[in-house]
Design an enzyme around this catalytic site. Structure first.
Site, short mmCIF file in Angstrom:
data_model
loop_
_atom_site.label_atom_id
_atom_site.label_comp_id
_atom_site.label_asym_id
_atom_site.label_seq_id
_atom_site.Cartn_x
_atom_site.Cartn_y
_atom_site.Cartn_z
N LEU A 35 -19.03 -3.17 13.97
CA LEU A 35 -18.14 -2.04 14.19
C LEU A 35 -18.40 -0.98 13.13
O LEU A 35 -18.60 -1.31 11.95
CB LEU A 35 -16.68 -2.49 14.12
CG LEU A 35 -16.26 -3.53 15.19
CD1 LEU A 35 -14.84 -4.02 14.93
CD2 LEU A 35 -16.37 -2.94 16.60
N HIS A 92 -17.61 -16.26 9.75
CA HIS A 92 -19.06 -16.26 9.60
C HIS A 92 -19.54 -17.66 9.23
O HIS A 92 -18.96 -18.30 8.34
CB HIS A 92 -19.46 -15.26 8.51
CG HIS A 92 -20.94 -15.21 8.30
ND1 HIS A 92 -21.78 -14.59 9.19
CD2 HIS A 92 -21.72 -15.74 7.33
CE1 HIS A 92 -23.03 -14.73 8.77
NE2 HIS A 92 -23.02 -15.42 7.65
N ARG A 131 -22.66 2.64 22.07
CA ARG A 131 -21.77 2.14 21.01
C ARG A 131 -20.61 3.09 20.74
O ARG A 131 -19.46 2.67 20.59
CB ARG A 131 -22.60 1.92 19.75
CG ARG A 131 -21.78 1.45 18.57
CD ARG A 131 -22.64 1.27 17.35
NE ARG A 131 -21.82 1.00 16.18
CZ ARG A 131 -22.30 0.85 14.96
NH1 ARG A 131 -23.59 0.92 14.75
NH2 ARG A 131 -21.49 0.62 13.96
N LEU A 139 -22.02 -5.45 6.47
CA LEU A 139 -22.14 -6.67 7.27
C LEU A 139 -21.75 -7.91 6.46
O LEU A 139 -22.30 -8.16 5.39
CB LEU A 139 -23.59 -6.82 7.77
CG LEU A 139 -23.89 -8.06 8.60
CD1 LEU A 139 -23.19 -7.99 9.95
CD2 LEU A 139 -25.38 -8.25 8.77
N MET A 164 -20.64 -10.30 18.46
CA MET A 164 -21.99 -10.00 17.96
C MET A 164 -22.32 -8.50 17.92
O MET A 164 -23.46 -8.11 18.12
CB MET A 164 -23.03 -10.75 18.81
CG MET A 164 -22.84 -12.26 18.85
SD MET A 164 -22.70 -13.01 17.21
CE MET A 164 -24.44 -13.08 16.78
N ARG A 165 -21.32 -7.69 17.65
CA ARG A 165 -21.57 -6.26 17.46
C ARG A 165 -20.97 -5.83 16.12
O ARG A 165 -19.92 -6.35 15.72
CB ARG A 165 -20.90 -5.44 18.57
CG ARG A 165 -21.63 -5.51 19.89
CD ARG A 165 -22.93 -4.71 19.85
NE ARG A 165 -23.72 -4.89 21.05
CZ ARG A 165 -24.58 -5.88 21.26
NH1 ARG A 165 -24.75 -6.82 20.35
NH2 ARG A 165 -25.28 -5.94 22.37
N GLU A 192 -15.18 -24.69 11.39
CA GLU A 192 -14.77 -23.29 11.61
C GLU A 192 -13.39 -23.23 12.26
O GLU A 192 -12.55 -22.42 11.87
CB GLU A 192 -15.78 -22.56 12.50
CG GLU A 192 -17.09 -22.27 11.83
CD GLU A 192 -17.97 -21.35 12.68
OE1 GLU A 192 -17.44 -20.49 13.40
OE2 GLU A 192 -19.20 -21.49 12.60
C1 GRF Z 1 -19.46 -19.13 15.28
O1 GRF Z 1 -20.38 -19.94 14.62
C2 GRF Z 1 -19.05 -17.98 14.41
O2 GRF Z 1 -19.00 -18.29 13.05
C3 GRF Z 1 -20.18 -17.01 14.64
O3 GRF Z 1 -20.46 -17.14 16.03
C4 GRF Z 1 -20.09 -18.44 16.47
C5 GRF Z 1 -19.13 -18.28 17.61
O4 GRF Z 1 -18.81 -19.50 18.23
N1 GRF Z 1 -19.82 -15.69 14.19
P1 GRF Z 1 -17.68 -19.57 19.33
O5 GRF Z 1 -17.99 -18.46 20.35
O6 GRF Z 1 -16.36 -19.35 18.67
O7 GRF Z 1 -17.80 -20.91 19.96
#
Ligand code: GRF
Length: 204
Positions: free
Chosen positions: A86, A101, A58, A136, A83-84, A166
């Site tokens: 920082l 999120h 890391r 987080l 998914m990390r 999203e």
């Molecule tokens: C999304 O649901 C986002 O909110 C979360 O991870 C997912 C990523 O989706 N943090 P994508 O890779 O943009 O399709």
């Protein structure tokens, strides 16, 4: 036009939505910690600079990231399915950074948000775009989108419905930032006239 970097770990559908929406901002770099991330292909297809950083160590990964940002001079970093976590030092050393999120924060930080909505029998679900700080999923909220939950929906169905929301939320918020219609300092949000303002809420 502001230059934006997007950090991803997987599918990259939010990245794709941002790419399609580019006119007030330009996605100039995509960075990933997963060499096999599907989103990397999206970046390549669209001719966007892309970098894989091995995250097994890391400390050295974040050093590489900081050095990269010194070089590429983007004005905004978007974590979209990155998914990390920082470290606080890294967050302080890189340009302003936001995250998307899949929950209505402060409800359900962390993973498995759809399952939590079902377990709590929530009647609304949604997503949040927030500033990345040293905790987080906790920074200043810039915008949220919500929708009504049908109580028979599975976690997969919720996820499928939410991801489209999203895209709408993220492109809206990044567009406002790019247009100087939304900015922040410490814990305050400002509009284009530098007056204090509220987060963007989209009821979908
Ligand atoms: C999304 O649901 C986002 O909110 C979360 O991870 C997912 C990523 O989706 N943090 P994508 O890779 O943009 O399709």
């Amino acid at each position: 036009m502001i230059k934006v970097a997007v950090l991803i770990s997987g599918r990259g559908s939010n990245l794709e939505a941002l790419i399609k929406d580019q006119n007030k901002y330009q996605i100039t770099h995509v960075i990933t910690n997963k060499a096999e991330a599907k989103g990397l292909k999206i970046a390549q297809r669209n001719g966007i600079n892309n970098t894989y950083i091995n995250w097994s160590d890391r400390r050295s990964a974040e050093k590489t990231l900081i050095n990269l940002f010194k070089e590429i001079k983007v004005e905004l970093i978007v974590l979209a399915g990155f998914m990390r976590i920082l470290s606080p030092t890294t967050v302080k050393s890189i340009p302003r950074t936001i995250n998307i999120h899949p929950s209505l924060l402060p409800k359900y930080p962390g993973l498995n948000t759809h399952q939590k909505v079902i377990a709590h029998k929530d009647i609304t679900h949604g997503a949040t775009v927030h500033v990345v700080d040293d905790q987080l999923d906790s920074g200043l909220i810039l915008g949220q989108i919500s929708f009504s939950v049908d109580l028979n929906m599975s976690a997969e169905q919720l996820a499928a419905e939410l991801i489209l929301k999203e895209h709408k939320l993220l492109t809206t918020v990044v567009g406002l930032i790019a247009n100087n219609q939304l900015s922040w300092e410490a814990n305050n949000l400002y509009n284009s006239k530098k007056q204090k303002t509220k987060p963007v809420y989209i009821d979908d």
